[in-house]
Design a protein around this motif. Structure first.
Motif, PDB file in Angstrom:
ATOM      1  N   GLN A 295       0.925  -1.136   0.024  1.00  0.00           N
ATOM      2  CA  GLN A 295      -0.031   0.063   0.013  1.00  0.00           C
ATOM      3  C   GLN A 295       0.915   1.244  -0.217  1.00  0.00           C
ATOM      4  N   VAL A 296       1.838   1.190   0.660  1.00  0.00           N
ATOM      5  CA  VAL A 296       2.887   2.372   0.895  1.00  0.00           C
ATOM      6  C   VAL A 296       3.610   2.634  -0.719  1.00  0.00           C
ATOM      7  N   PHE A 297       4.053   1.514  -1.209  1.00  0.00           N
ATOM      8  CA  PHE A 297       4.452   1.413  -2.520  1.00  0.00           C
ATOM      9  C   PHE A 297       3.588   2.200  -3.541  1.00  0.00           C
ATOM     10  N   LEU A 298       2.393   1.704  -3.462  1.00  0.00           N
ATOM     11  CA  LEU A 298       1.446   2.186  -4.425  1.00  0.00           C
ATOM     12  C   LEU A 298       1.039   3.705  -4.223  1.00  0.00           C
ATOM     13  N   ARG A 299       0.578   4.034  -2.942  1.00  0.00           N
ATOM     14  CA  ARG A 299       0.547   5.354  -2.501  1.00  0.00           C
ATOM     15  C   ARG A 299       1.387   6.267  -3.147  1.00  0.00           C
ATOM     16  N   LEU A 300       2.862   5.942  -2.876  1.00  0.00           N
ATOM     17  CA  LEU A 300       3.994   6.754  -3.249  1.00  0.00           C
ATOM     18  C   LEU A 300       3.907   6.854  -4.838  1.00  0.00           C
ATOM     19  N   ILE A 301       3.747   5.778  -5.483  1.00  0.00           N
ATOM     20  CA  ILE A 301       3.541   5.905  -6.890  1.00  0.00           C
ATOM     21  C   ILE A 301       2.540   6.915  -7.361  1.00  0.00           C
ATOM     22  N   SER A 302       1.459   6.644  -6.866  1.00  0.00           N
ATOM     23  CA  SER A 302       0.116   7.493  -7.019  1.00  0.00           C
ATOM     24  C   SER A 302       0.467   9.081  -6.807  1.00  0.00           C
ATOM     25  N   GLU A 303       1.262   9.306  -5.918  1.00  0.00           N
ATOM     26  CA  GLU A 303       1.672  10.605  -5.710  1.00  0.00           C
ATOM     27  C   GLU A 303       2.885  11.142  -6.277  1.00  0.00           C
ATOM     28  N   GLY A 304       3.274  10.325  -7.507  1.00  0.00           N
ATOM     29  CA  GLY A 304       4.480  10.609  -8.276  1.00  0.00           C
ATOM     30  C   GLY A 304       5.798  10.732  -7.325  1.00  0.00           C
ATOM     31  N   ARG A 305       5.972  10.261  -6.222  1.00  0.00           N
ATOM     32  CA  ARG A 305       6.970  10.075  -5.572  1.00  0.00           C
ATOM     33  C   ARG A 305       7.985   8.787  -5.494  1.00  0.00           C
ATOM     34  N   VAL A 306       7.654   8.061  -6.058  1.00  0.00           N
ATOM     35  CA  VAL A 306       8.492   6.982  -6.517  1.00  0.00           C
ATOM     36  C   VAL A 306       8.053   6.443  -8.177  1.00  0.00           C
ATOM     37  N   GLY A 307       9.229   6.463  -8.804  1.00  0.00           N
ATOM     38  CA  GLY A 307       9.209   6.103 -10.212  1.00  0.00           C
ATOM     39  C   GLY A 307      10.274   5.149 -10.784  1.00  0.00           C
ATOM     40  N   VAL A 308      10.381   4.865 -11.938  1.00  0.00           N
ATOM     41  CA  VAL A 308      11.565   4.085 -12.398  1.00  0.00           C
ATOM     42  C   VAL A 308      12.178   4.801 -13.606  1.00  0.00           C
ATOM     43  N   ASP A 309      13.476   4.509 -13.870  1.00  0.00           N
ATOM     44  CA  ASP A 309      14.188   5.139 -14.910  1.00  0.00           C
ATOM     45  C   ASP A 309      13.867   4.464 -16.215  1.00  0.00           C
ATOM     46  N   GLU A 310      14.537   4.736 -17.275  1.00  0.00           N
ATOM     47  CA  GLU A 310      14.375   4.011 -18.743  1.00  0.00           C
ATOM     48  C   GLU A 310      14.614   2.799 -18.756  1.00  0.00           C
ATOM     49  N   GLY A 311      15.324   1.915 -17.810  1.00  0.00           N
ATOM     50  CA  GLY A 311      15.312   0.671 -17.738  1.00  0.00           C
ATOM     51  C   GLY A 311      14.220  -0.014 -16.925  1.00  0.00           C
ATOM     52  N   SER A 312      13.304   0.520 -16.591  1.00  0.00           N
ATOM     53  CA  SER A 312      12.250   0.022 -15.727  1.00  0.00           C
ATOM     54  C   SER A 312      12.889  -0.269 -13.952  1.00  0.00           C
ATOM     55  N   ASN A 313      13.945   0.310 -13.896  1.00  0.00           N
ATOM     56  CA  ASN A 313      14.459   0.228 -12.407  1.00  0.00           C
ATOM     57  C   ASN A 313      13.949   1.224 -11.716  1.00  0.00           C
ATOM     58  N   LEU A 314      14.008   0.986 -10.217  1.00  0.00           N
ATOM     59  CA  LEU A 314      13.450   2.059  -9.425  1.00  0.00           C
ATOM     60  C   LEU A 314      14.729   2.928  -9.309  1.00  0.00           C
ATOM     61  N   THR A 315      14.339   4.348  -9.358  1.00  0.00           N
ATOM     62  CA  THR A 315      15.306   5.296  -9.175  1.00  0.00           C
ATOM     63  C   THR A 315      16.207   5.344  -7.751  1.00  0.00           C
ATOM     64  N   PRO A 316      17.239   5.849  -7.663  1.00  0.00           N
ATOM     65  CA  PRO A 316      17.943   5.808  -6.601  1.00  0.00           C
ATOM     66  C   PRO A 316      16.921   6.878  -5.493  1.00  0.00           C
ATOM     67  N   ASP A 317      16.444   7.953  -5.917  1.00  0.00           N
ATOM     68  CA  ASP A 317      15.694   8.436  -4.897  1.00  0.00           C
ATOM     69  C   ASP A 317      14.426   7.776  -4.263  1.00  0.00           C
ATOM     70  N   SER A 318      13.793   7.137  -5.244  1.00  0.00           N
ATOM     71  CA  SER A 318      12.751   6.222  -4.762  1.00  0.00           C
ATOM     72  C   SER A 318      13.225   5.030  -4.065  1.00  0.00           C
ATOM     73  N   LEU A 319      14.353   4.449  -4.160  1.00  0.00           N
ATOM     74  CA  LEU A 319      14.849   3.474  -3.194  1.00  0.00           C
ATOM     75  C   LEU A 319      14.960   4.297  -1.958  1.00  0.00           C
ATOM     76  N   GLU A 320      15.645   5.287  -1.817  1.00  0.00           N
ATOM     77  CA  GLU A 320      15.857   5.898  -0.574  1.00  0.00           C
ATOM     78  C   GLU A 320      14.391   5.992   0.159  1.00  0.00           C
TER      79      GLU A 320
END
Length: 288
Positions: free
Chosen positions: A67-92
């Motif tokens: 739920q946390v993961f999905l909420r942060l995605i919905s808020e635009g705070r977690v994303g992936v790079d062009e290789g579909s990997n979670l970005t460093p900021d998202s991981l932090e």
């Protein structure tokens, strides 16, 4: 596909590794042993009681993290790079906002920056699980929440969702997300290990002990690499089962035979949720 086989008679390397443990898998009738692969197959003797228990599993740490993961995605705070990997900021951010009992997050403070998802097992697993269960869809650097994901965001976690997530965790998501040492065949052991845990974790035990009770060692590990099975057991089975609320841990002093200082024991939910149509073969050697 790797196929689990019993070695009979057991070679000396295996008996030396087992020590005074009489493994749970030797207490399985031959037909039950075979039918537990895969654990959710039509012939499996496991009866997973989703009815009556789905709500409790839906309140587990695993679903909280989804739920946390999905909420942060919905808020635009977690994303992936062009290789579909979670970005460093998202991981932090995910390291700060998710909860992974039994996993040593302290070591991530010392990891080289920028972070990569493939060196943080729980977060690699979290993304893979969300993808496998159709909670999210990733296309390049775009992440879209799917209908099942919106259900979790609305806290509408029903039996269908719990089934999808639980069965994917132990049969579909590549276990290499949890430890790069693992291989997909490790999941062939899921049913046997779940049954073994059902008869051995009334008493708190270490991951090392539970590996010997529950894991069927493949012959290729008899060359001296049996120790690696402890890592598979802890990373692929014991930790995720605690995240689903089926196991709990006790902290003890770490030592040579319990290097992580944790003991694992069933929660009441385990036996309510996982039941087995198996007539246990009485041990002919040492009791569990």
């Amino acid at each position: 596909m790797f196929r689990i086989k019993l070695s009979t008679p057991m070679p000396s390397e295996l008996t030396d590794w087992l020590g005074d443990v009489f493994p749970a898998w030797l207490q399985l009738p031959p037909d039950a042993f075979q039918n537990l692969v895969p654990f959710n197959g039509p012939e499996s003797p496991i009866r997973i009681k989703y009815v009556g228990n789905a709500s409790e599993l839906g309140r587990s740490v695993m679903f909280d993290n989804l739920q946390v993961f999905l909420r942060l995605i919905s808020e635009g705070r977690v994303g992936v790079d062009e290789g579909s990997n979670l970005t460093p900021d998202s991981l932090e951010l995910l390291l700060e906002t998710t909860n992974w009992p039994g996993y040593d997050l302290e070591r991530t403070r010392h990891l080289t920056r920028p972070l990569r998802e493939d060196i943080i097992g729980p977060l690699d697993f979290l993304k893979a699980l969300a993808t496998e269960c159709d909670l999210i869809r990733i296309d390049g650097d775009q992440v879209e929440i799917q209908d099942y994901g919106h259900c979790i965001l609305r806290k509408e976690i029903n039996l269908v969702l719990v089934r999808r997530v639980f069965e994917a965790a132990f049969s579909k998501v590549n276990p290499r997300t949890l430890t790069k040492l693992a291989h997909p065949w490790v999941h062939e052991q899921s049913g046997i290990i779940l049954w073994g845990l059902s008869i051995t974790t009334d008493t708190p035990r270490s991951a090392e002990a539970l590996t010997r009770y529950c894991f069927v060692p493949p012959k290729k590990f008899f060359d001296g690499t049996l120790k690696i099975l402890d890592i598979y057991m802890r990373s692929v089975f014991l930790q995720p089962l605690t995240w689903f609320g089926l196991l709990e841990t006790q902290v003890v002093e770490a030592g040579e035979v319990n290097e992580h200082g944790l003991l694992y024991k069933k929660t009441p939910l385990f036996d309510q949720f996982l039941q087995f149509d198996i007539e246990r073969v009485k041990p002919v050697e040492l009791a569990n």
